[in-house]
Design an enzyme around this catalytic site. Structure first.
Site: not given
Ligand SMILES: Cc1cc2nc3c(=O)[nH]c(=O)nc-3n(C[C@H](O)[C@H](O)[C@H](O)COP(=O)(O)O)c2cc1C
Ligand SMILES: Cc1cc2nc3c(=O)[nH]c(=O)nc-3n(C[C@H](O)[C@H](O)[C@H](O)COP(=O)(O)OP(=O)(O)OC[C@H]3O[C@@H](n4cnc5c(N)ncnc54)[C@H](O)[C@@H]3O)c2cc1C
Ligand SMILES: Cc1cc2nc3c(=O)[nH]c(=O)nc-3n(C[C@H](O)[C@H](O)[C@H](O)COP(=O)(O)OP(=O)(O)OC[C@H]3O[C@@H](n4cnc5c(N)ncnc54)[C@H](O)[C@@H]3O)c2cc1C
Ligand SMILES: Cc1cc2nc3c(=O)[nH]c(=O)nc-3n(C[C@H](O)[C@H](O)[C@H](O)COP(=O)(O)O)c2cc1C
Ligand code: FES
Ligand code: FES
Lengths: 302, 278, 302, 278
Positions: C45, C70-71, C130, C192, C243, C266
């Protein structure tokens, strides 16, 4: 009996439901389904100065809750449109928005001048954001200065309302929208597709001959909604929303974000009557709440 | 585009009446259509589960196997959409848009029809064979090919409607080889060919017919989004350099007009992970 | 027996399957499911200099084939991470990529220096993209110059490999990636999330307290694939793809586009063992084709 | 986070054994779990149709109604996911991740349990009532409220396990009014309250208990993505200003710790278009 009529600048639309360019042909393919004159309007397939054959196949592929397309703006050209398509649309009382595309300011103006000679065109929508053509298209759309320039040139060339269609790939979309407003645009339409890609791993080749294609459909909706919200908060001209709209809920959601009207695109492929269906749904919603469609605009902006 | 004589198109939500699993990846889906479908042989329908939600998004083009009050389709499971169709239970609602596209052109009096098909390409040919039988003319010849014996769905019904010749690449049934090997022998000047199957097969059939100056009608297969002429997603290159839109100007076309070179880069179906979650 | 090992610059990964930051906690929540040390690596994280409570609820909502989050970078802070999380990860032989976030170059460096004092950190991933924090975050990520600056500063501050995570909202992502390469990045990770929005029409209010949220999940995949393809064609350092990756097919598709490794995000929410599942699938695929994982990289680029 | 005594979590793909439609929008889904679920009362599971594909994407948090070899859940159809659950046929595979979260804390010897629930909030309370009955202590009091008589799923089973008091807002059954109207009268010092239902209801129950210094445990409801502590999507504000993550530190918590002001802007369920295609 709620009123559904919406004003887009000087143009009064029967209702806020339009169909999106490239997703509805020239509006003449629906005789078996419903009377498209019932809609707030239809946006034609993108019209260029000369006919275009478009890209070689494959032009489309499906993605999760969406699709990619690289049609390459295949169209009959503005001349044939005016001769062969427009008369019928005019007869039928269809509200026609001519979506036009060119790779130079001069050509945008030339197409506009051809349209000036016709009656039955309600507005011109400038596609400065097509991701599927090498020159013009998206490059215009990403650059506030160029967008302003195109808008101004078309603005002075016609008395028709001018709508400008935003590219979601612009680094600063709000700046682009504002530049278009300053240049005299009557409305902003958002959004066009975002470029995506898909690979056939059995054959290790790209699915689309054009390599990339525009991403559309329900999957795109949250991005489109955010952009519509941003633009509606930054400009004072009407915003017309596009992006994954397929249900009545979606129409209400985009209007709540600040859209004055919406365009139904990819949903037409899943259900040829999609636009009619959401129009009926919107009417029912307004009646049940006892409000006019106008009242839905910006409802979530507080 | 679509000529006025064609039946009116409609989007109907119809319950699945039955699904017959006919071996391998093949299923016949039959729907309950009180209004009745007026589809002609060679026409197709865009099919989508009414409860699929947002994904898979697009309807799937499927040739009519039969029309009327119980319209049916023959499907081969190859990806997410056909997987769901091949799993559907009676009662499940499906949205069918159709009938769509250009049917097989009417057979020419005096010419004997030769139906050349492969795999699921047999669906529109079976529909045609049935209507020819109704027409009372000379029984058609059918040449039906597959990789092996289990790639010949509905061959039994075809046998009752035609003088049937079967070919398999592995020789597990009928003549070992390809449909064109048999067609080479049988093709005569007083015949006309209707073909549907893999591009590579149709290309060879078309070439053979052209060389012998025999009319040949082919049913094209290409990805489609809308199926009714508005997305422009289904172009097929013609020899004159133009594009033909398969959903409205096809799928059935005069094979001589088609630029078959595209067949060369058509999917070589080989080892494949099924196009679904894993 | 195919080899799955992949080199990311000087760093050798067991295999190309990592987990994405923010979608895998600190890698310590999986004891009931599988041994995360089997993975090519995990991205923590996002770590900030000081602990962050994050945004108020609602922080998440679902969209078609995707979700918004939107954590607000809620995290224990780099100090607590090094004290309470890292030791266990180290013991277990987990390949740890520390994803870090700051709103100033100085803080990026300060976090890096804290990490320098630890063993068991395999690489540092800079989150300059972010979308859910007001300052820093995405603004860095959209600007090639600022990204280069941050990268260079961290580069000189540590011997650890430095990965930079791209924002898909940059107007010119390739330029940003190149700037990072020039500034000494060892790898580019992309992408991202893209900012999206959702409205609850029953209550006429935005679903997320932060108004907008990052869009992720399968729906995002075609956009991510296009961006990975573009970056892989423009830089000579490895690209790590993120992604919507949720199946073995997706892994193969991104590698075919030019990715050297991938991150599963995800998909972990739908199946805690998602990363292990695609790792097993990838192994089976390589064995059945008799190729090493390396051979899949760029297979569709011809 | 989750204390070591809790049962091991697993993701199991289980066929639906049966779906009982129990009136209105309510259904009980029972799954076939050969391995057996060790879920404790108050714990929940993340449920998703194994054949849903990419949408709806996220699993849905559902409290266990029963555990063991035939774990079950009580669902109310409110959107796309529950719509699919409410339509599922026996045999359809579902992925269940669980057991998750903190269960109800053990009841205090000497205190009589008072279960206060509304709508589907009854599921974890019924599970608790059953285990209390097993424990052999004093029969719990239950106060169960709904908008009208048809918003009281499984009230019959609850009646067999407790001294049941029913309230409806429209007076169509039991006392006209809210659960708190009855609780006001019944609540005594030697009792402890367990509550699950709409935020606004739980807030009032918590307030009442606090004012009488009676222990109160509440089961929180908030959107969740992962359900097991990694996404940080489920924070609930506490009175001390911190956030509690409902999936791992909840859903069952001491009601006094919760900042119930959030209840004020909780969904006013009113006229709603069902959150699905239309
Ligand atoms: C709930 C959540 C929290 C995330 N927190 C971070 C983070 O703290 N730092 C970061 O670089 N990316 C963060 N991401 C982005 C993911 O690492 C990733 O780049 C993005 O979700 C796309 O990949 P996915 O479609 O497989 O989820 C977060 C994504 C989600 C869904
Ligand atoms: C006019 C016409 C008639 C057809 N008739 C039949 C038939 O009778 N029986 C039958 O089994 N199949 C038929 N097909 C092919 C059928 O449409 C595809 O097999 C089907 O769309 C695959 O969907 P899927 O979701 O299982 O595969 P996926 O690979 O998951 O589909 C992804 C996308 O690609 C499209 N697609 C994939 N393969 C094809 C293909 N070969 N042709 C066209 N689109 C494709 C899908 O429609 C979808 O949009 C026909 C195609 C056309 C154009
Ligand atoms: C710990 C816990 C236990 C629960 N137990 C039950 C139960 O036993 N029976 C029951 O019917 N419901 C229960 N719920 C609520 C249930 O999770 C939602 O009703 C369900 O997720 C709605 O999904 P949907 O697709 O039908 O609605 P949609 O609105 O389509 O869902 C969209 C998204 O929002 C989320 N969501 C929507 N409403 C809620 C809600 N009220 N709470 C949490 N997430 C929501 C969904 O999970 C999904 O991610 C519980 C919730 C939690 C947190
Ligand atoms: C097949 C197809 C063709 C399109 N052609 C055009 C076009 O010619 N001009 C244009 O401005 N937009 C075109 N678009 C973009 C749509 O008008 C719309 O902006 C986009 O698809 C997003 O809306 P949707 O998700 O509802 O489809 C096209 C979209 C699709 C899917
Ligand atoms: S499939 Fe849309 S035009 Fe042919
Ligand atoms: S739901 Fe993911 S942390 Fe609670």
């Amino acid at each position: 009996m709620s009123a559904l009529a919406i004003d887009i600048g000087t143009l009064k639309l029967k209702n806020p439901i339009l169909t999106a360019s490239g997703c509805f042909g020239y509006g003449l393919e629906y005789d078996d389904f419903y009377d498209v004159a019932e809609l707030g309007g239809i946006c034609t397939k993108g019209l260029s100065l000369n006919p275009r054959a478009g890209n070689p196949p494959e032009r489309i592929c499906e993605t999760p809750a969406g699709m990619l397309n690289a049609i390459g703006l295949a169209n009959v050209g503005v001349e044939a449109f005016c001769r062969e398509k427009l008369p019928t649309l005019r007869e039928r009382g269809v509200t026609v928005v001519a979506n036009i595309f060119a790779s130079s300011v001069a050509d945008f103006v030339a197409i506009t001048e051809r349209l000036n000679r016709e009656t039955g065109v309600a507005a011109i929508e400038l596609n400065v954001s097509c991701p599927n053509v090498t020159e013009g298209g998206i490059e215009f759309g990403k650059d506030a200065r160029m967008c302003g320039e195109v808008t101004r040139a078309v603005r002075v060339a016609t008395k028709l309302p001018v709508w400008v269609k935003m590219s979601p790939e612009a680094g600063n979309i709000v700046a682009v929208a504002k530049a278009c407003e300053e240049a005299g645009a009557d409305a902003i339409t958002a959004i066009n597709t975002i470029r995506g890609m898909s690979i056939d791993i059995e054959q290790n080749k790209l699915r689309l001959a054009n390599r990339t294609g525009g991403f559309s459909g329900p999957a795109l909706r949250p991005i489109a909604l955010r952009i519509v919200w941003e633009i509606a908060g930054a400009v004072s001209i009407p915003v017309i929303a596009i992006g994954g709209i397929s249900t009545t809920r979606d129409v209400i959601e985009f209007m709540a974000a600040g859209a004055s009207a919406v365009q139904v695109g990819t949903a037409n492929f899943v259900d040829p009557s999609a636009a009619k269906r959401v129009l009926d749904g919107l009417r029912a919603h307004c009646e049940s709440r006892g409000v006019d469609a106008k009242a839905l605009i910006g409802a979530a902006r507080g | 585009m679509s000529s006025p004589v064609l039946p009116k198109r409609r989007l109907a939500t119809l319950p699945l009446l039955r699904r017959e699993s006919i071996g391998g990846l093949y299923h016949v889906l039959t729907f309950d259509d009180p209004e009745g479908s007026l589809a002609l042989p060679g026409q197709f329908t865009m099919v989508r589960g009414a409860e699929w939600g947002d994904a898979p998004l697009l309807p799937r083009p499927m040739s009519y196997l039969t029309a009327g009050h119980t319209p049916s389709i023959l499907i081969k499971v190859i990806g997410e959409g056909t997987l769901r169709m091949g799993r559907a239970e009676p009662g499940e609602p499906f949205a069918l848009l159709g009938p769509l596209g250009q049917p097989w052109r009417a057979s020419t009096p005096g010419r004997r029809a030769v139906l050349v098909g492969g795999g699921v390409g047999i669906a529109p040919l079976l529909f045609l064979a049935r209507s020819l039988a109704g027409g009372g003319g000379k029984q058609p010849i059918a040449i039906y090919g597959g990789r092996s014996a289990k790639d010949l769905p509905l061959d039994d019904e075809l046998a009752t409607l035609s003088e049937l010749h079967i070919t398999t690449e592995d020789g597990s049934r009928g003549t070992k080889g390809r449909v064109t090997d048999v067609l080479k022998e049988l093709l005569g000047p007083d015949q006309e060919v209707f073909t549907c199957g893999p591009d590579r097969m149709m290309a060879k059939v078309a070439e053979l017919c052209a060389s012998r100056d025999v009319p040949c009608e082919a049913s094209l297969e290409t990805p489609m989004a809308c199926g009714y002429g508005v997305c422009l997603g289904c172009p097929v290159p013609m020899t004159d350099g133009s594009y033909l839109y398969a959903c409205t100007q096809g799928p059935c076309v005069d094979a001589r007009r088609v630029d078959w070179s595209r067949a060369d880069h058509a999917p070589k179906k080989g080892v494949t992970l099924l196009r679904t979650k894993s």
